[in-house]
Design an enzyme around this catalytic site. Structure first.
Site, PDB file in Angstrom:
ATOM      1  N   TYR A   1      43.363  39.026  41.731  1.00  0.00           N
ATOM      2  CA  TYR A   1      41.942  38.762  41.990  1.00  0.00           C
ATOM      3  C   TYR A   1      41.267  38.206  40.729  1.00  0.00           C
ATOM      4  O   TYR A   1      40.568  37.183  40.771  1.00  0.00           O
ATOM      5  CB  TYR A   1      41.280  40.060  42.441  1.00  0.00           C
TER       6      TYR A   1
ATOM      7  N   SER B   1      32.885  36.046  40.189  1.00  0.00           N
ATOM      8  CA  SER B   1      32.726  37.499  40.056  1.00  0.00           C
ATOM      9  C   SER B   1      32.511  37.807  38.584  1.00  0.00           C
ATOM     10  O   SER B   1      32.849  36.974  37.719  1.00  0.00           O
ATOM     11  CB  SER B   1      34.014  38.185  40.533  1.00  0.00           C
TER      12      SER B   1
END
Ligand code: BGC
Length: 261
Positions: A158, A145
């Site tokens: 995350y 990401s």
């Protein structure tokens, strides 16, 4: 289209929806044999399989929890039993949710780390074992990401998982480069997927996000899938250990646009 991908066998984890589904469909267009993993969404996986087949590929769906050794071994066994080989492994499955860090429970921390990071480790290790045993060139792609690089308050678990994927990918790339096994990551920014559906349905949140993207638009899952196809193909033959950002420029410090700073 990348002709060398034709008839190759690929496992895509988390293939029932979102980026995983788009990647599976793209591999279908490349005439690949696709093992579509899902955790709970059997219908989404089935629909993806039909789209892969309609596009010219072959597909099976396999239920498995990627955070367990049993789950990952099942995926590999099914690929070998059904298609007889393994060429590409895409560790795509992931999850995210929002918690202030002082309120984040250990259980929630572990749930996200287990799927996003331990799942990548287990998938990579299983693929590596097969490639090493067969002494064959292999290809692994991990879904990272922009948040392997950009801190993301209230998403510490995350961001930690994605930061972990970055250095894991680089390390394994170095370790197996001489065996012709390439491992790379993709760093999507804000993409139009179910994970973001609620957020982007709110016009104000959508505008806030778009303002953080130099290209001034949300990305399409097919744009991420195109990066996966390129990384899987021999067109990227000299590329290993990178994270290919697919983010409309989100990682380029957009606050400095126009000479601010
Ligand atoms: C997340 C999205 C988010 C994007 C940009 C991605 O990793 O999954 O929810 O919009 O990063 O912040």
């Amino acid at each position: 289209m990348f002709s060398d991908l034709s008839h190759k066998v690929v496992v895509v984890t988390g293939g029932s929806k979102g980026l995983g589904s788009a990647i599976a469909r793209r591999f279908g267009k490349e005439n690949m044999k696709v093992v579509i993993n899902y955790h709970t969404d059997a219908a989404g996986a089935q629909q993806t399989a039909e789209q892969v087949i309609a596009a010219g590929g072959q597909a099976i769906t396999v239920q498995a929890d990627v955070s367990t050794e049993d789950g990952i071994h099942t995926l590999c066994d099914m690929a070998l039993q059904t298609f007889g080989d393994l060429d590409v492994w895409v560790n795509n499955a992931g999850m995210e949710n929002q918690h202030a860090t002082h309120q984040l429970t250990l259980a929630e921390w572990q749930r996200v780390i287990n799927v996003n990071l331990t799942g990548v480790f287990l998938g990579t290790q299983t693929a590596l074992n097969y490639f090493v045993k067969k002494n064959k060139a292999g290809n692994i792609i991990n879904m990272s990401s922009v948040h392997e690089q950009i801190p993301w308050p209230t998403f510490a678990h995350y961001a930690a998982s994605k930061g972990g994927i970055k250095l894991f990918t680089q390390t394994v790339a170095m370790e197996y480069a001489a065996r012709h096994i390439r491992i790379n990551a993709i760093g999507p920014g804000a993409i139009n997927t179910p994970i973001n559906a609620v957020k982007f349905a709110d016009p104000q949140q959508l505008q806030t996000t778009i303002a953080m993207i130099p290209m001034q638009r949300i990305g399409d899952p097919d744009e991420v899938a195109a990066a996966a196809a390129w990384l899987a193909s021999s067109e990227s033959s000299y590329v290993t250990g990178v994270t290919l950002m697919v983010d409309g420029g989100m990682t380029l410090y957009p606050a400095f646009q126009g000479g601010n700073g």
